[in-house]
Design an enzyme around this catalytic site. Structure first.
Site: not given
Length: 136
Positions: A46, A48
């Site tokens: 992802c 993040c």
């Protein structure tokens, strides 16, 4: 399961910095049971993880105090290793990415995805360095 050609460069962001790549449940158990402090990163594809977790974790290691052992497993790729790690992270729910600090096999500090998302790498590093100062 994510394809190897996608995952390997993301793994390398940590393994190239000295993190042991945990690919089995047995390796997770052995790593967490080590004496001293162990930093476990459940890595992820992802945004993040790319923008905050991995850079923040690496930056956190530039201070005076550091964990004795650095380990990582990749969600959606190292399936058995991550499943075992998540058992050891209870009562926290499954979260990826996440970062956990263990001391003598006991979970003492945890950053879940919701602590990582929306925060800059510097904030992640500062949070971890505060934990290192307390436990390492």
């Amino acid at each position: 399961m994510y394809p190897e050609d996608l995952v390997m460069p993301m793994k390398a962001e940590l393994t190239d910095k000295g993190f042991e790549d945990l690919t089995t449940a047995e390796k997770v158990d052995a790593a967490i049971k080590q004496d001293g402090t162990t930093l476990l990163v459940i890595n992820s594809v992802c945004g993040c993880a790319a923008g905050a977790a991995r850079p923040g974790v690496v930056f956190s290691l530039t201070g005076d105090k550091k964990p004795d052992h650095l380990v990582t497993a990749f969600a959606g790729f190292d399936v058995d290793a991550v499943a075992e790690a998540r058992k050891l992270l209870a009562p926290f729910p499954p979260s990826s990415p996440c970062v956990a600090l263990f001391k003598d096999g006991e979970l003492v500090h945890m950053l879940e995805r919701h602590h990582i998302e929306g925060n800059p790498a510097g904030a992640i590093a500062a949070n971890l360095q505060a934990a290192y100062n307390e436990y390492c």
